[in-house]
Design an enzyme around this catalytic site. Structure first.
Site, PDB file in Angstrom:
ATOM      1  NE  ARG A  60      -2.908   0.322   3.301  1.00 33.17           N
ATOM      2  CZ  ARG A  60      -2.208   0.603   4.429  1.00 33.17           C
ATOM      3  NH1 ARG A  60      -1.570   1.730   4.553  1.00 33.17           N
ATOM      4  NH2 ARG A  60      -2.164  -0.273   5.408  1.00 33.17           N
ATOM      5  CE1 TYR A 113     -18.099  10.252 -15.485  1.00 34.69           C
ATOM      6  CE2 TYR A 113     -16.745  10.369 -13.530  1.00 34.69           C
ATOM      7  CZ  TYR A 113     -17.654   9.693 -14.319  1.00 34.69           C
ATOM      8  OH  TYR A 113     -18.099   8.463 -13.932  1.00 34.69           O
ATOM      9  CG  ASP A 185     -10.109  15.269 -15.479  1.00 35.35           C
ATOM     10  OD1 ASP A 185      -9.418  14.667 -16.316  1.00 35.35           O
ATOM     11  OD2 ASP A 185     -11.086  14.762 -14.905  1.00 35.35           O
ATOM     12  CE  LYS A 210     -13.320   7.145 -18.888  1.00 39.68           C
ATOM     13  NZ  LYS A 210     -13.137   7.253 -17.468  1.00 39.68           N
TER      14      LYS A 210
HETATM   15  C1  LIG Z   1     -12.859  13.492 -17.547  1.00 37.30           C
HETATM   16  C2  LIG Z   1     -12.987  12.392 -16.535  1.00 37.30           C
HETATM   17  N1  LIG Z   1     -12.398  12.525 -15.340  1.00 37.30           N
HETATM   18  C3  LIG Z   1     -12.496  11.557 -14.401  1.00 37.30           C
HETATM   19  C4  LIG Z   1     -13.232  10.421 -14.619  1.00 37.30           C
HETATM   20  C5  LIG Z   1     -13.339   9.375 -13.528  1.00 37.30           C
HETATM   21  O1  LIG Z   1     -12.445   8.329 -13.779  1.00 37.30           O
HETATM   22  P1  LIG Z   1     -12.712   6.797 -13.374  1.00 37.30           P
HETATM   23  O2  LIG Z   1     -13.940   6.349 -14.074  1.00 37.30           O
HETATM   24  O3  LIG Z   1     -11.445   6.116 -13.825  1.00 37.30           O
HETATM   25  O4  LIG Z   1     -12.864   6.775 -11.884  1.00 37.30           O
HETATM   26  C6  LIG Z   1     -13.856  10.232 -15.853  1.00 37.30           C
HETATM   27  C7  LIG Z   1     -14.650   9.001 -16.109  1.00 37.30           C
HETATM   28  O5  LIG Z   1     -15.392   8.918 -17.057  1.00 37.30           O
HETATM   29  C8  LIG Z   1     -13.739  11.253 -16.831  1.00 37.30           C
HETATM   30  O6  LIG Z   1     -14.340  11.137 -18.032  1.00 37.30           O
END
Ligand SMILES: Cc1ncc(COP(=O)(O)O)c(C=O)c1O
Length: 394
Positions: A60, A113, A185, A210
């Site tokens: 961890r 998101y 992000d 992604k």
């Molecule tokens: C732009 C963006 N940020 C964060 C996330 C969250 O990531 P995760 O699904 O890997 O937890 C997503 C998920 O679709 C996303 O599209």
């Protein structure tokens, strides 16, 4: 943190594709294995009490496979530190809880998101962190929305799903003036197309699920920063709360990243072809793609992105019924949540990825479709969207 094996430091002057393949990826010294092993272990033998081998104690805290990925993302984003988590939201949670305290305020873009907004709105707010949203592409609006207790600005560019573009350098400058932490992000662009730390942002977060993983076979989240104190605080959350990525997931993400530079070129080529097919189509009301000259963020995107990426959204003239119909009429584009994999996906945000923000300021119009344009043959992708549009008018 020490490493169990000697790694050649990534040559900082090396190009992106070279770093994507080599940073944190020195061959295994005992056998010469070109690919560093997956350290599928939870703990590490100590020579005597407290006598750690290479600094490794318990997975961890540190694991060599995860360290390799952390070194890799730090290199690609141009930061000094990388941290790897079990999912994008786990990474976001560590950033939010590691850097914010009760009584402070988070100012978030009004197109992110849905899960990111839900995390701040439904979890963090319960612990006393204030949240409001703003049109982040309008720097004056951001300035006006900053409160005395604001501590963090959070943005996505391009944003999910409306492909809004925020001027990272301008928001970072504002953040510096007001002593705020600016988090970007970078999931939609990936570091192959955009590097926010170089534009002045403090922290980059990714859903590595992604484009970084790239093959829709791994869930992961990454953080990169050049700031030692931020790395320390978020790193402590990673260790103390424990939402780390598992070794196998870290390995799959590393493997995906090796081809990131190539994939992003192809995603961008294919997305441009799909956009060309959509823009003048009579069934299409609007195409959201920052590569289009009439996109309001085109000039900024051209400055801060190397290409415009593989995400395309569109609004359909026939409204919600047409949008649903389209999402169910494609065949190469498969109907699924998520994005950034080699295969093309179609998503109906209002009821899928963004269902959690229905009724909030972030609600996505019900005529919008989001496409994650994959790396299949361009002609097949164009033919697929055209036949789906055709079926709408039939
Ligand atoms: C732009 C963006 N940020 C964060 C996330 C969250 O990531 P995760 O699904 O890997 O937890 C997503 C998920 O679709 C996303 O599209």
């Amino acid at each position: 943190m020490m490493h169990a094996q000697v790694r050649r430091p990534p040559a900082t002057a090396a190009g992106f594709a070279t770093r994507a393949i080599h940073a944190g990826q020195a061959f295994e010294p005992t056998t010469g294995a070109v690919i560093p092993p997956v350290y599928q272990t939870s703990t590490f033998v100590q020579e005597h009490v407290g006598g750690l081998r290479g600094g490794y104690e318990y997975a961890r805290g540190t694991n060599p496979t995860r360290d390799a990925l952390q070194e890799l993302i730090a290199s690609l984003e141009g930061g000094r530190h990388g941290l790897s988590f079990a999912s994008g939201l786990a990474a976001e949670d560590a950033v939010l809880r590691g850097l914010l305290a009760p009584g402070q305020h988070l100012l978030m873009a009004n197109d992110v998101y849905g899960g990111t907004h839900r995390l701040a709105d439904r979890i963090l707010a319960r612990w006393g962190v204030g949240l409001s949203t703003v049109e982040m592409s309008d720097v004056d609006a951001v300035r006006a929305a900053i409160r005395p207790e604001t501590r963090m600005l959070w943005l996505e560019t391009p944003s999910n799903p409306l492909m809004k573009i925020t001027d990272i350098a301008a928001v970072a400058e504002l953040g510096r003036d007001r002593d705020l932490v600016v988090v970007v992000d970078n999931t939609f662009a990936s570091p192959a197309l955009q590097t926010p730390l170089a534009l002045g942002a403090d922290v980059v977060v990714h859903s590595a699920t992604k484009y970084l993983g790239g093959h829709s076979d791994v869930l992961g989240g990454l953080v990169a920063t050049g700031d030692d104190e931020i790395a320390e605080q978020v790193g402590f959350l990673q260790f103390a709360a424990g939402a780390v990525s598992a070794p196998w997931e870290a390995f799959l993400t590393i493997r995906g990243i090796k081809t990131l530079a190539l994939r992003m070129e192809r995603h961008s080529d294919n997305a441009e072809a799909v956009v060309r097919a959509l823009v003048d189509h009579p069934a299409v009301e609007r195409v959201y793609y920052p590569g289009l000259p009439d996109h309001p963020g085109h000039a900024v995107a051209s400055r801060q992105m190397r290409r415009f990426g593989g995400m395309v959204s569109l609004a359909l003239r026939g409204g919600a019924a047409a949008a649903r119909g389209f999402a169910e009429a494609t065949s190469v584009f498969q109907l699924a949540e998520s994005l950034g994999g080699v295969e093309s996906l179609v998503n109906y945000p209002a009821e899928m990825t963004h269902a959690s923000v229905r009724g909030t300021e972030l609600e996505v119009p019900d005529d919008v479709i989001r496409l994650s344009v994959g790396i299949e043959d361009e002609a097949d992708l164009v033919a697929d969207v055209l036949q789906a549009l055709e079926r709408l008018s039939a």
